[in-house]
Design a protein around this motif. Structure first.
Motif, PDB file in Angstrom:
ATOM      1  N   ARG A   1      -2.751  -8.121  -0.743  1.00 54.59           N
ATOM      2  CA  ARG A   1      -3.338  -7.255  -1.770  1.00 54.59           C
ATOM      3  C   ARG A   1      -2.272  -6.521  -2.583  1.00 54.59           C
ATOM      4  O   ARG A   1      -2.301  -5.314  -2.772  1.00 54.59           O
ATOM      5  CB  ARG A   1      -4.298  -6.245  -1.151  1.00 54.59           C
ATOM      6  CG  ARG A   1      -5.384  -5.763  -2.122  1.00 54.59           C
ATOM      7  CD  ARG A   1      -6.228  -4.673  -1.518  1.00 54.59           C
ATOM      8  NE  ARG A   1      -7.382  -4.384  -2.355  1.00 54.59           N
ATOM      9  CZ  ARG A   1      -8.195  -3.345  -2.188  1.00 54.59           C
ATOM     10  NH1 ARG A   1      -7.978  -2.493  -1.218  1.00 54.59           N
ATOM     11  NH2 ARG A   1      -9.224  -3.148  -2.979  1.00 54.59           N
TER      12      ARG A   1
ATOM     13  N   ASN B   1      -0.267  -3.162  -1.802  1.00 56.89           N
ATOM     14  CA  ASN B   1      -0.818  -1.836  -2.110  1.00 56.89           C
ATOM     15  C   ASN B   1      -0.286  -1.262  -3.421  1.00 56.89           C
ATOM     16  O   ASN B   1      -0.126  -0.042  -3.572  1.00 56.89           O
ATOM     17  CB  ASN B   1      -0.514  -0.865  -0.954  1.00 56.89           C
ATOM     18  CG  ASN B   1      -1.450   0.326  -0.924  1.00 56.89           C
ATOM     19  OD1 ASN B   1      -2.643   0.207  -1.199  1.00 56.89           O
ATOM     20  ND2 ASN B   1      -0.910   1.489  -0.611  1.00 56.89           N
TER      21      ASN B   1
ATOM     22  N   GLN C   1      -2.225   1.505  -4.876  1.00 58.68           N
ATOM     23  CA  GLN C   1      -2.465   2.615  -3.945  1.00 58.68           C
ATOM     24  C   GLN C   1      -3.921   2.714  -3.472  1.00 58.68           C
ATOM     25  O   GLN C   1      -4.497   3.789  -3.395  1.00 58.68           O
ATOM     26  CB  GLN C   1      -2.044   3.946  -4.594  1.00 58.68           C
ATOM     27  CG  GLN C   1      -0.554   4.075  -4.839  1.00 58.68           C
ATOM     28  CD  GLN C   1       0.259   4.125  -3.542  1.00 58.68           C
ATOM     29  OE1 GLN C   1       0.032   4.990  -2.710  1.00 58.68           O
ATOM     30  NE2 GLN C   1       1.198   3.207  -3.391  1.00 58.68           N
ATOM     31  N   TRP C   2      -4.513   1.551  -3.136  1.00 57.54           N
ATOM     32  CA  TRP C   2      -5.842   1.570  -2.527  1.00 57.54           C
ATOM     33  C   TRP C   2      -5.807   2.322  -1.197  1.00 57.54           C
ATOM     34  O   TRP C   2      -6.750   2.985  -0.818  1.00 57.54           O
ATOM     35  CB  TRP C   2      -6.344   0.147  -2.293  1.00 57.54           C
ATOM     36  CG  TRP C   2      -6.576  -0.631  -3.537  1.00 57.54           C
ATOM     37  CD1 TRP C   2      -7.640  -0.506  -4.396  1.00 57.54           C
ATOM     38  CD2 TRP C   2      -5.755  -1.664  -4.085  1.00 57.54           C
ATOM     39  NE1 TRP C   2      -7.524  -1.397  -5.428  1.00 57.54           N
ATOM     40  CE2 TRP C   2      -6.375  -2.130  -5.267  1.00 57.54           C
ATOM     41  CE3 TRP C   2      -4.556  -2.254  -3.692  1.00 57.54           C
ATOM     42  CZ2 TRP C   2      -5.837  -3.141  -6.053  1.00 57.54           C
ATOM     43  CZ3 TRP C   2      -4.017  -3.255  -4.463  1.00 57.54           C
ATOM     44  CH2 TRP C   2      -4.653  -3.692  -5.630  1.00 57.54           C
ATOM     45  N   ILE C   3      -4.696   2.152  -0.492  1.00 55.92           N
ATOM     46  CA  ILE C   3      -4.472   2.858   0.770  1.00 55.92           C
ATOM     47  C   ILE C   3      -3.485   3.989   0.496  1.00 55.92           C
ATOM     48  O   ILE C   3      -2.450   3.778  -0.135  1.00 55.92           O
ATOM     49  CB  ILE C   3      -3.905   1.903   1.843  1.00 55.92           C
ATOM     50  CG1 ILE C   3      -4.844   0.707   2.038  1.00 55.92           C
ATOM     51  CG2 ILE C   3      -3.681   2.637   3.167  1.00 55.92           C
ATOM     52  CD1 ILE C   3      -4.263  -0.380   2.918  1.00 55.92           C
TER      53      ILE C   3
ATOM     54  N   ILE D   1       3.272   0.900   2.915  1.00 56.90           N
ATOM     55  CA  ILE D   1       2.570  -0.357   3.199  1.00 56.90           C
ATOM     56  C   ILE D   1       3.503  -1.570   3.105  1.00 56.90           C
ATOM     57  O   ILE D   1       3.507  -2.425   4.009  1.00 56.90           O
ATOM     58  CB  ILE D   1       1.351  -0.530   2.281  1.00 56.90           C
ATOM     59  CG1 ILE D   1       0.270   0.500   2.639  1.00 56.90           C
ATOM     60  CG2 ILE D   1       0.790  -1.948   2.381  1.00 56.90           C
ATOM     61  CD1 ILE D   1      -0.299   0.360   4.030  1.00 56.90           C
TER      62      ILE D   1
ATOM     63  N   ASN E   1      -3.280  -2.984   6.610  1.00 54.17           N
ATOM     64  CA  ASN E   1      -2.342  -2.779   5.510  1.00 54.17           C
ATOM     65  C   ASN E   1      -2.813  -3.439   4.226  1.00 54.17           C
ATOM     66  O   ASN E   1      -2.107  -3.444   3.230  1.00 54.17           O
ATOM     67  CB  ASN E   1      -0.959  -3.326   5.900  1.00 54.17           C
ATOM     68  CG  ASN E   1      -0.379  -2.602   7.102  1.00 54.17           C
ATOM     69  OD1 ASN E   1      -0.492  -1.390   7.208  1.00 54.17           O
ATOM     70  ND2 ASN E   1       0.212  -3.356   8.016  1.00 54.17           N
ATOM     71  N   SER E   2      -4.010  -4.014   4.280  1.00 50.17           N
ATOM     72  CA  SER E   2      -4.602  -4.711   3.143  1.00 50.17           C
ATOM     73  C   SER E   2      -6.107  -4.742   3.381  1.00 50.17           C
ATOM     74  O   SER E   2      -6.590  -4.253   4.409  1.00 50.17           O
ATOM     75  CB  SER E   2      -4.026  -6.132   3.049  1.00 50.17           C
ATOM     76  OG  SER E   2      -4.748  -6.932   2.139  1.00 50.17           O
ATOM     77  N   ASP E   3      -6.852  -5.315   2.431  1.00 53.07           N
ATOM     78  CA  ASP E   3      -8.280  -5.504   2.697  1.00 53.07           C
ATOM     79  C   ASP E   3      -8.525  -6.772   3.511  1.00 53.07           C
ATOM     80  O   ASP E   3      -9.649  -7.034   3.946  1.00 53.07           O
ATOM     81  CB  ASP E   3      -9.088  -5.522   1.395  1.00 53.07           C
ATOM     82  CG  ASP E   3      -8.585  -6.548   0.394  1.00 53.07           C
ATOM     83  OD1 ASP E   3      -7.480  -7.087   0.585  1.00 53.07           O
ATOM     84  OD2 ASP E   3      -9.286  -6.805  -0.599  1.00 53.07           O
TER      85      ASP E   3
END
Length: 336
Positions: free
Chosen positions: A107, A110, A113-115, A120, A324-326
């Motif tokens: 993803r 990141n 910055q989804w997380i 990440i 660390n990802s979807d």
């Protein structure tokens, strides 16, 4: 039905509808989304339909009601005609000569910055270093945010010359040939690399099929405008079918050892999976355990795969719960 209470009659009616939905889903692998795109949407719901029907079986058994037979028989049929939802650990052993391959949709490390975690990329790099795959396949690779992966050979293909996003293949074995299918009218793609291990040349395909734009908050089933959602899903499934057909034409020209892996953006109950997995072994089915969930969603979705030719032996398969990802990374140990 006459001996059932009013509430149980309502429950059995609901049971019948959901059991019928599961039964119809067994036809999915034989119906191209290009023919009936709306029907293909059901492929995403098969895991939850199986679980719900299992709950109905337990419910009726507790009450000692013969109505349990409806869902039980349909689930039993599914055991013979479709891929398993859950696998028990068979305790297979590995060999030192195994080829370890990992597939991971990162993803874009990141990038957006989804997380809420600035580390990440570093965490992904450390995870890969810890698992030590011989071949590393990355989907949604981001050139700018990518950490350094310690491999002597690599093939990174960005979607466009001025793009920062694409696919990557890293290898401990020499890459003697490589290429891209250059899928049109999409940000997705399929690439391949031929690697030499000992005296064998093995073709490695890295697939990232059309995204359906599902997200981990699961608002896609109910909270979003349903018409827009269904239209997007139908278009996505049709595109996946086109991409699958392109892949099959390309794959037919290779007769040697091969591994086909990546993010299919569809489940093992779909036409897309059946076409690609034909004459291949699925790493999860051969040596996996549990649900094999690969997408961080509210129910178990297995949409990332490692497939091998029929002569290969899968000694181990793992789906790691790295958030660390979807997507969750998957890894297999393969031998011939």
């Amino acid at each position: 039905m006459k001996k059932l209470s009013f509430i149980n009659k309502i429950i059995y009616l609901l049971n019948s509808l959901l059991a019928t939905g599961l039964l119809l889903s067994y036809l999915l692998p034989w119906v191209s989304p290009r023919t009936l795109s709306s029907f293909a949407i059901l492929s995403l719901l098969v895991p939850i339909l199986m679980l719900i029907n299992l709950v109905f079986v337990v419910y009726w058994l507790i009450q000692l009601k013969k109505q349990f037979l409806l869902s039980a028989l349909i689930l039993g049929l599914g055991y013979f005609v479709t891929t398993p939802l859950y696998k028990f650990d068979e305790g297979k052993s590995s060999l030192n000569s195994d080829l370890k391959i990992m597939s991971y949709n990162v993803r874009m490390f990141n990038h957006w910055q989804w997380i809420e975690d600035d580390k990440i990329p570093e965490k992904i790099s450390n995870f890969v270093s810890d698992k030590e795959p011989d071949i590393l396949l990355l989907q949604e690779f981001h050139k700018t945010d990518s950490p350094k992966f310690d491999y002597p050979y690599k093939y990174i293909k960005l979607k466009k010359p001025n793009s920062t996003i694409g696919l990557a293949i890293y290898s401990n074995y020499k890459i003697i040939n490589k290429g891209s299918l250059e899928l049109s009218d999409t940000s997705n793609n399929i690439i391949f690399a031929d690697v030499v291990k000992d005296k064998d040349t093995i073709r490695i395909y890295n697939l990232h099929l059309q995204s359906l734009e599902l997200n981990t908050k699961a608002e896609n089933f109910g909270q979003e405008n349903s018409e827009k959602l269904l239209a997007r899903l139908r278009a996505g499934f049709k595109k996946q079918a086109e991409q699958t057909e392109e892949f099959l034409i390309h794959e037919a020209n290779w007769e040697g050892k091969k591994i086909v892996a990546g993010d299919f953006n569809n489940t093992a109950y779909s036409w897309v999976y059946k076409q690609i997995a034909n004459n291949k072994k699925d790493g999860f089915i051969e040596a996996g355990d549990g649900f094999g969930k690969t997408f961080n969603y509210s129910f178990p979705l297995r949409i990332d795969f490692i497939l091998v030719d029929e002569n290969a032996i899968v000694n181990q398969f793992s789906s790691f719960k790295q958030k660390n990802s979807d997507h969750y990374p998957i890894q297999a140990r393969i031998n011939w």
